[in-house]
Design a protein around this motif. Structure first.
Motif: not given
Length: 362
Positions: A121-141
């Motif tokens: 897809s060209g998408l990145p391997a990983l994101l650090r959702l648990w450290t870089d965004w504060p809640d589930r809604e922002s992590r989904v986005q």
């Protein structure tokens, strides 16, 4: 002691550190179990430093032990999406932007389910959702808006982000949560009573421990998903989060070996399974193995001699794997907790190859 058991025992005892505290290996031929070996204990350590638990606090691993399947979850997410293609709700080559509008601009408009499920897809391997965004809604986005690192279809990049998107896509198409889709479309019809997300207390009590994660205030994990990204999304993501037993995962593998059906229960159309298990990478893309829709094909790093037969399957970071070799009518499941008490302690590729070699020889 059998040769297979000796292999697993060596992982408990050999080297500077044990490779895992618990392991279960199950080999099926022609749909029948021929080898089942369990070794070790559900947990062995109290912390990442390896402080041992008292012997009386250790529970033996059993064939009913539940393991965090980690990325073996991706096979179930793939199967859910393929059931949607079978029923005509989704095309593998239609842009996902029709369902997920954040993919409606620039090159992102070209991304299809086939791209997601083949890691192209060209998408990145990983994101650090648990450290870089504060809640589930922002992590989904954050997942839905993840920037491309390559043009779609140009290269292979193993992407947990792509499979998080795949899980969200299945939810958007159906209006149902991914745990319910996995249960209703796979686990319930196949009778996989010990497989699912978010284990309830009685199943969690049978789970092998994984990692000690005090840095995010989780402590020693047991019955709670190891993958931090999945955990930060409520432990129900498309990349990781499922728990299951060796018998359940072998039955799922048998369904794939038999072209989508087992014991008269059909989950996928046989043509869909054939499409799933063929090579989808262009010849110019060579990561050292081939890749189908959701499945890795012929990877010698962990399949050993079965790679030559273009066996297919998937591994999980926690130390799990499912391997299917249709040419030998063979399904091989190896479940371990190699991240207990720390992901830095061990690599079980050699054990995986040895178990595959044993299955090939016997």
């Amino acid at each position: 002691m059998s040769r297979l058991k000796a292999m697993l025992v060596s992982g408990l005892e050999g080297g500077r550190r044990p490779l895992y505290s618990a392991a279960v290996a199950l080999i099926q031929r022609d749909g029948q179990p021929t080898d089942l070996v369990t070794v070790g204990h559900l947990s062995r350590y109290a912390d990442a430093a390896g402080t041992p638990l008292a012997p009386e606090a250790r529970q033996p691993a059993l064939d009913s032990t539940i393991f965090d399947l980690a990325s073996v979850t991706k096979l179930f997410t793939t199967t859910v999406l393929l059931t949607l293609t079978d029923e005509g709700s989704l095309g593998l080559d239609e842009p996902i932007a029709g369902w997920l509008p954040t993919f409606g601009d620039g090159e992102r408009r070209r991304i299809t389910p086939r791209h997601l499920l083949t890691h192209t897809s060209g998408l990145p391997a990983l994101l650090r959702l648990w450290t870089d965004w504060p809640d589930r809604e922002s992590r989904v986005q954050a997942v839905l808006r993840a920037p491309l690192i390559n043009p779609p279809g140009a290269t292979f990049e193993y992407s947990c982000v792509g499979f998080m998107v795949a899980g969200l896509l299945a939810e958007r198409i159906t209006g149902h949560r991914l745990p319910d889709l996995v249960h209703e479309r796979i686990c319930r019809p196949l009778g996989l009573t010990d497989t699912g997300y978010l284990p309830e207390p009685d199943r969690a009590a049978r789970a092998a421990a994984t990692e000690y994660q005090p840095d995010i205030d989780r402590g020693m994990l047991r019955g709670s998903v190891h993958d931090e990204n999945s955990w930060s999304l409520g432990a129900t993501a498309g990349n990781a989060g499922l728990f299951g037993t060796a018998a359940d995962i072998a039955r799922f593998g048998e369904m794939l070996r038999q072209g989508g059906t087992v014991d008269g229960v059909r989950v996928l159309d046989p043509n869909t399974v054939a499409e799933m298990t063929r090579d989808h990478l262009p010849p110019a893309i060579d990561p050292g193995f081939r890749h189908g829709i959701g499945v890795r094909i012929g990877d010698p790093h962990w399949m050993g001699p079965l790679a030559a037969a273009r066996a297919f399957g998937h591994t999980g970071f926690t130390g799990t794997s499912l391997l299917v070799d249709p040419s030998r009518n063979l399904v091989v499941v190896l479940l371990t907790n190699r991240v207990h008490p720390s992901r830095e302690w061990s690599d079980i590729a050699a054990i995986r190859r040895a178990v595959a070699g044993y299955a090939a020889d016997t």
